[in-house]
Design an enzyme around this catalytic site. Structure first.
Site, mmCIF file in Angstrom:
data_model
loop_
_atom_site.group_PDB
_atom_site.id
_atom_site.type_symbol
_atom_site.label_atom_id
_atom_site.label_comp_id
_atom_site.label_asym_id
_atom_site.label_seq_id
_atom_site.Cartn_x
_atom_site.Cartn_y
_atom_site.Cartn_z
ATOM 1 C CG ASP A 81 -2.032 0.863 1.169
ATOM 2 O OD1 ASP A 81 -3.307 0.601 0.955
ATOM 3 O OD2 ASP A 81 -1.909 2.253 1.255
ATOM 4 C CB ILE A 82 0.797 4.330 -2.144
ATOM 5 C CG1 ILE A 82 1.906 5.199 -2.845
ATOM 6 C CG2 ILE A 82 -0.587 4.979 -2.000
ATOM 7 C CD1 ILE A 82 1.357 5.824 -4.125
ATOM 8 C CG ASN A 108 -12.512 -0.996 3.823
ATOM 9 O OD1 ASN A 108 -12.791 -1.615 4.705
ATOM 10 N ND2 ASN A 108 -11.276 -0.238 3.554
ATOM 11 C CB VAL A 134 -9.322 2.091 -4.980
ATOM 12 C CG1 VAL A 134 -8.815 1.499 -6.325
ATOM 13 C CG2 VAL A 134 -8.330 2.864 -4.478
ATOM 14 C CG HIS A 183 -8.764 -3.014 -2.628
ATOM 15 N ND1 HIS A 183 -9.569 -2.343 -3.323
ATOM 16 C CD2 HIS A 183 -8.728 -2.362 -1.411
ATOM 17 C CE1 HIS A 183 -10.034 -1.510 -2.533
ATOM 18 N NE2 HIS A 183 -9.400 -1.113 -1.352
ATOM 19 C CG MET A 184 -7.985 -9.179 1.503
ATOM 20 S SD MET A 184 -7.930 -11.137 1.334
ATOM 21 C CE MET A 184 -9.587 -11.487 0.873
ATOM 22 C CG HIS A 185 -6.858 -3.017 2.915
ATOM 23 N ND1 HIS A 185 -6.153 -1.819 2.849
ATOM 24 C CD2 HIS A 185 -8.026 -2.725 2.395
ATOM 25 C CE1 HIS A 185 -7.061 -1.041 2.349
ATOM 26 N NE2 HIS A 185 -8.084 -1.348 2.122
HETATM 27 P P1 AMP Z 1 -9.807 1.358 0.291
HETATM 28 O O1 AMP Z 1 -10.162 2.479 1.134
HETATM 29 O O2 AMP Z 1 -10.151 -0.233 1.034
HETATM 30 O O3 AMP Z 1 -10.387 1.540 -0.954
HETATM 31 O O4 AMP Z 1 -8.187 1.153 0.121
HETATM 32 C C1 AMP Z 1 -7.556 1.700 -1.067
HETATM 33 C C2 AMP Z 1 -6.108 1.685 -0.517
HETATM 34 O O5 AMP Z 1 -5.268 1.693 -1.823
HETATM 35 C C3 AMP Z 1 -5.389 2.832 0.246
HETATM 36 O O6 AMP Z 1 -4.827 2.032 1.353
HETATM 37 C C4 AMP Z 1 -4.525 3.367 -0.524
HETATM 38 O O7 AMP Z 1 -3.483 4.004 0.291
HETATM 39 C C5 AMP Z 1 -4.243 2.478 -1.311
HETATM 40 N N1 AMP Z 1 -3.616 3.075 -2.734
HETATM 41 C C6 AMP Z 1 -4.147 3.787 -3.485
HETATM 42 N N2 AMP Z 1 -3.364 4.132 -4.602
HETATM 43 C C7 AMP Z 1 -2.468 3.343 -4.360
HETATM 44 C C8 AMP Z 1 -1.263 2.910 -5.285
HETATM 45 N N3 AMP Z 1 -1.014 3.743 -6.491
HETATM 46 N N4 AMP Z 1 -0.471 2.039 -5.056
HETATM 47 C C9 AMP Z 1 -0.745 1.633 -3.701
HETATM 48 N N5 AMP Z 1 -1.644 1.571 -2.972
HETATM 49 C C10 AMP Z 1 -2.467 2.467 -3.371
#
Ligand code: AMP
Length: 113
Positions: free
Chosen positions: A29-30, A86, A95, A99-101
């Site tokens: 994650d960025i 989420n 986003v 995706h899975m954190h």
């Molecule tokens: P969510 O709130 O569950 O949609 O999480 C989206 C995640 O994507 C957040 O933790 C962001 O920090 C991460 N994110 C957004 N853009 C990027 C990127 N270009 N590279 C890596 N992580 C990203």
């Protein structure tokens, strides 16, 4: 469609990719919320859990397998970790690509912020 995670999956924008297979890609994650914060995404664009067709639900099981595998390789399997998906605006999804954190490496607080 201008989806940032599709562009990462396609290799069009850089990411710290730590795992790929035929179905999923995992990258750091960025904006990490913990020492380990990895996102596991399908290569295919599915906007959210709510958009996941029942016939593709096995994909989420595979994402869990990958999360478990990465937890081991990241050294947090024993100490513990959190896996979060989420879904939608009130679910905290920013986003719109499934995706899975995978989060760990520190003591995490209560889950429902
Ligand atoms: P969510 O709130 O569950 O949609 O999480 C989206 C995640 O994507 C957040 O933790 C962001 O920090 C991460 N994110 C957004 N853009 C990027 C990127 N270009 N590279 C890596 N992580 C990203």
């Amino acid at each position: 469609m201008d989806c940032i995670f599709c562009r990462i999956a396609a290799g069009e924008i850089p990411a710290d990719v730590i795992y790929t297979d035929e179905e999923v890609i995992a990258f750091r994650d960025i904006n990490p919320q913990a020492p380990v914060h990895v996102l596991i995404i399908p290569g295919e664009h599915i906007a959210s859990l709510a958009e996941l067709p029942e016939e593709k639900s096995v994909l989420v099981g595979h994402m869990v397998d990958v999360a478990n595998r990465l937890a081991r390789s990241e050294g947090i399997s024993e100490s513990g970790y959190r896996v979060v998906m989420n879904c939608g605006r009130q679910g905290g999804q920013d986003v719109l690509h499934l995706h899975m954190h995978l989060v760990g490496g520190r003591q995490l607080a209560g889950s429902f912020g």
